[in-house]
Design a protein around this motif. Structure first.
Motif, PDB file in Angstrom:
ATOM      1  N   THR B 131      16.778 -40.974  -1.337  1.00 30.82           N
ATOM      2  CA  THR B 131      16.307 -40.840  -2.571  1.00 30.82           C
ATOM      3  C   THR B 131      15.760 -42.238  -2.826  1.00 30.82           C
ATOM      4  N   PHE B 132      16.588 -43.499  -2.400  1.00 26.05           N
ATOM      5  CA  PHE B 132      16.147 -45.013  -2.946  1.00 26.05           C
ATOM      6  C   PHE B 132      14.795 -45.343  -2.534  1.00 26.05           C
ATOM      7  N   PRO B 133      14.369 -45.324  -1.271  1.00 27.84           N
ATOM      8  CA  PRO B 133      13.252 -45.819  -0.887  1.00 27.84           C
ATOM      9  C   PRO B 133      12.133 -45.151  -1.618  1.00 27.84           C
ATOM     10  N   THR B 134      11.979 -43.935  -1.812  1.00 25.06           N
ATOM     11  CA  THR B 134      11.065 -43.059  -2.669  1.00 25.06           C
ATOM     12  C   THR B 134      11.067 -43.539  -4.227  1.00 25.06           C
ATOM     13  N   MET B 135      12.260 -43.626  -4.676  1.00 24.62           N
ATOM     14  CA  MET B 135      12.274 -43.841  -6.132  1.00 24.62           C
ATOM     15  C   MET B 135      11.937 -45.412  -6.283  1.00 24.62           C
ATOM     16  N   ILE B 136      12.317 -46.224  -5.399  1.00 23.75           N
ATOM     17  CA  ILE B 136      11.732 -47.735  -5.799  1.00 23.75           C
ATOM     18  C   ILE B 136      10.405 -47.919  -5.535  1.00 23.75           C
ATOM     19  N   SER B 137       9.820 -47.372  -4.357  1.00 25.25           N
ATOM     20  CA  SER B 137       8.435 -47.211  -4.334  1.00 25.25           C
ATOM     21  C   SER B 137       7.701 -46.661  -5.364  1.00 25.25           C
ATOM     22  N   THR B 138       8.190 -45.609  -5.938  1.00 27.89           N
ATOM     23  CA  THR B 138       7.597 -44.960  -7.152  1.00 27.89           C
ATOM     24  C   THR B 138       7.524 -46.074  -8.124  1.00 27.89           C
ATOM     25  N   ILE B 139       8.717 -46.581  -8.734  1.00 28.40           N
ATOM     26  CA  ILE B 139       8.721 -47.606  -9.743  1.00 28.40           C
ATOM     27  C   ILE B 139       7.755 -48.575  -9.333  1.00 28.40           C
ATOM     28  N   ASP B 140       7.548 -49.399  -8.350  1.00 23.42           N
ATOM     29  CA  ASP B 140       6.556 -50.262  -8.180  1.00 23.42           C
ATOM     30  C   ASP B 140       5.245 -49.900  -8.249  1.00 23.42           C
ATOM     31  N   GLY B 141       5.051 -48.460  -7.454  1.00 23.11           N
ATOM     32  CA  GLY B 141       3.791 -48.237  -7.639  1.00 23.11           C
ATOM     33  C   GLY B 141       2.940 -47.698  -9.044  1.00 23.11           C
ATOM     34  N   ILE B 142       3.958 -47.394 -10.110  1.00 22.42           N
ATOM     35  CA  ILE B 142       3.352 -47.082 -11.180  1.00 22.42           C
ATOM     36  C   ILE B 142       3.450 -48.298 -12.037  1.00 22.42           C
ATOM     37  N   ARG B 143       4.255 -49.307 -11.394  1.00 27.32           N
ATOM     38  CA  ARG B 143       4.256 -50.817 -12.273  1.00 27.32           C
ATOM     39  C   ARG B 143       2.754 -51.487 -12.020  1.00 27.32           C
ATOM     40  N   ALA B 144       2.196 -51.172 -10.692  1.00 25.36           N
ATOM     41  CA  ALA B 144       1.347 -51.801 -10.434  1.00 25.36           C
ATOM     42  C   ALA B 144      -0.057 -51.179 -10.846  1.00 25.36           C
ATOM     43  N   VAL B 145       0.189 -49.889 -11.489  1.00 22.55           N
ATOM     44  CA  VAL B 145      -1.188 -49.161 -12.077  1.00 22.55           C
ATOM     45  C   VAL B 145      -2.091 -50.264 -12.665  1.00 22.55           C
TER      46      VAL B 145
END
Lengths: 274, 258
Positions: B131-145
């Motif tokens: 779960t963690f890698p997907t969750m953390i990259s999702t957070i980073d990806g959305i923050r970088a919008v």
């Protein structure tokens, strides 16, 4: 309190700026307390029996562990195996990468092999390592080298092949020989790629040593975790996992700090001055 | 063109040569650790095609499939929630980074204590670790919008769900995919590790048991199967990724050409 221009004005007055340093620290602490509180309540409720010790028991055990010599020997062995394996993998990987990257036929011949091996994790050859080396530190070291060597060499190959053609032509017109070009143009250009590989490999090397201890019986924190679990010493088990978390964060932090330090001159690390 | 042809010949020839060399050098081997490749292939066929396929290979793959699917859904959803609610992000990001620092395999002993040695423990450990890698990259990806995109959303007065599904999700897609790839690799590692700890079923367990009984050829057969599965899982992922993110890969290529 600053309000960014994109927040809607109706809510702006009430909105808290969560990115202010103070708010960040306070909220981060609140989050940690919420999670630890959840753990404490779950443990105290007794729903998991003795399998889930309370936070206070785990912390008490952690403090006790910090006073024992065995714990420090275990931690030292774990960190030393990871660091030694990483150093060997980086040295070997860079040499391999330069050899493969400099000669196109060698690169073409090894491409399919490296691409095939790349997605295969080192845990796959753990049984082989245990069979050959037994449950020893040597086995853990072998696994770390096996696990990190490919990552480093693939990045080094990419870095060597990425060398700037203009810089290479300049080196040639300055009459630099092959060795000098390699040392003064190609390798400095490849350092950013190698730096990335080291940053990725440092936490991975720690994970591999723990796996080697947990599944293969190599001395270190991994083996202690296995023994704590098998012996029913649950507070010790949880305390050791917390220690691993600290070591993991420390290795991530240390490897990016070293990367920043060593590569401060590289364009990808220089701050643009307006 | 001639160089290109030579490279292709080398690229195809070298792996064949390596395997042939392994076959020939190991042919008369009496070394207990490195049996002849011919013997390994015999054992490979006897074990995995298809005697133990249903009893050991399928359960392993099923655990990985279920665990990975749950991990991706949970990771993306939690990542979305944490990234879009700033207070939650500030509260839990430090803790998340700490938990991510724990080697995922070290969580298996904890789950064994809590749940026991069954299949549920294996699926749960895969979920927890992946779960963690997907969750953390999702957070980073959305923050970088891009803030421009955010402003466009406001200008068009997009509703919250439109914003999330039609702007944020595609924009963060490439980064989420990168996290999902790491998740798959970690899930695969944890699948093997969870079988190697006190279990008698699954590919990992079979391979480790073969090692403990000094059946070198059986162990090598297991290693070959695991290596092949790790490679195949990655290929499948790449194929799916280039399908779903075709627009992104195309635009990157155009950018590079320009």
């Amino acid at each position: 309190m600053t309000i960014s221009s994109t927040t809607r004005s109706s809510a702006a007055g009430r909105r808290l700026d969560v990115d202010a340093p103070v708010a960040k620290t306070v909220l981060g602490a609140v989050g940690a307390v919420v999670l630890l509180g959840g753990w404490q309540l779950a443990a105290a409720s007794g729903a998991f029996g003795t399998g889930l010790p309370t936070v206070t028991d785990t912390l008490a055990e952690l403090v006790r562990l910090l006073g024992t010599q065995v714990f420090w020997v275990d931690t030292g062995v774990t960190v030393a195996s990871a660091a030694a394996g990483l150093a060997l993998a980086v040295a070997g990987g860079v040499i391999l990468g330069v050899l493969i990257g400099m000669f196109e036929p060698v690169w073409a011949a090894t491409l399919a092999i490296t691409e095939f091996l790349k997605p295969i994790p080192p845990i796959v050859i753990l049984p082989l390592a245990v069979m050959v080396f037994g449950p020893t530190s040597k086995m853990a070291l072998f696994l770390v080298v096996a696990g990190c060597l490919l990552t480093v060499s693939i990045q080094a190959i990419a870095g060597v092949r990425d060398a700037d053609p203009v810089a290479l032509a300049t080196a040639r017109s300055y009459g630099m020989g092959r060795a000098e070009t390699l040392w003064r143009v190609v390798l400095p250009g490849a350092t950013a790629f190698i730096g990335t590989a080291v940053r990725v490999s440092a936490p991975a090397s720690l994970v591999i040593v723990v796996v080697a201890g947990l599944l293969g019986g190599a001395p270190g924190l991994g083996r202690s975790i296995y023994q704590a679990q098998a012996g029913g010493l649950y507070p010790t088990l949880y305390a050791l996992v917390v220690v691993l978390g600290v070591l993991g964060v420390a290795s991530q932090w240390a490897s990016s700090a070293v990367e920043r330090r060593v590569l401060h001159w590289h364009p990808s690390f220089r701050k643009e001055t307006p | 063109m001639k160089r290109r042809a030579l490279n292709t010949v080398l690229g195809v020839g070298a792996p064949v040569a390596v395997i042939a060399a392994w076959w020939i050098v190991s042919a008369g081997s009496t070394n207990a650790f490195f049996p002849p490749l011919a013997t390994i292939m015999e054992r490979f066929q006897a074990l995995w095609l298809f005697d133990r396929f249903a009893s050991d290979v399928l359960p392993s793959l099923r655990n990985l499939g279920i665990g990975y699917a749950i991990a991706v859904v949970v990771g993306v959803v939690l990542g979305f929630v944490i990234a879009t609610v700033p207070v939650l992000r500030a509260m839990f990001e430090p803790a998340l980074h700490f938990i991510r620092g724990i080697p995922p395999v070290a969580l298996i002993p904890i789950l064994i204590t809590l749940i026991g040695f069954g299949q549920e423990m294996r699926v749960t450990s895969i979920v927890l670790a992946a779960t963690f890698p997907t969750m953390i990259s999702t957070i980073d990806g959305i923050r970088a919008v891009d803030t421009g995109l955010r402003d466009v959303c406001s200008v068009y007065r997009l509703r919250k769900h439109e914003r999330l599904l039609r702007v944020y999700l595609p924009a963060a897609g490439p980064q989420i995919a990168a996290g999902m790839q790491v998740s798959l690799q970690i899930g695969f590692i944890v699948m093997i590790a969870s079988e190697m700890l006190g279990s008698s079923q699954g590919i990992g367990a079979m391979t480790l048991l073969a090692q403990q009984s000094f059946l070198a050829a059986d162990m090598w057969a297991g290693i070959l199967l695991l290596g092949f599965l790790g490679f195949a899982a990655n290929i499948l992922f790449e194929a799916a990724r280039s399908r779903v993110l075709a627009w992104y890969i195309g635009s990157k290529r155009q950018e590079r050409a320009a």
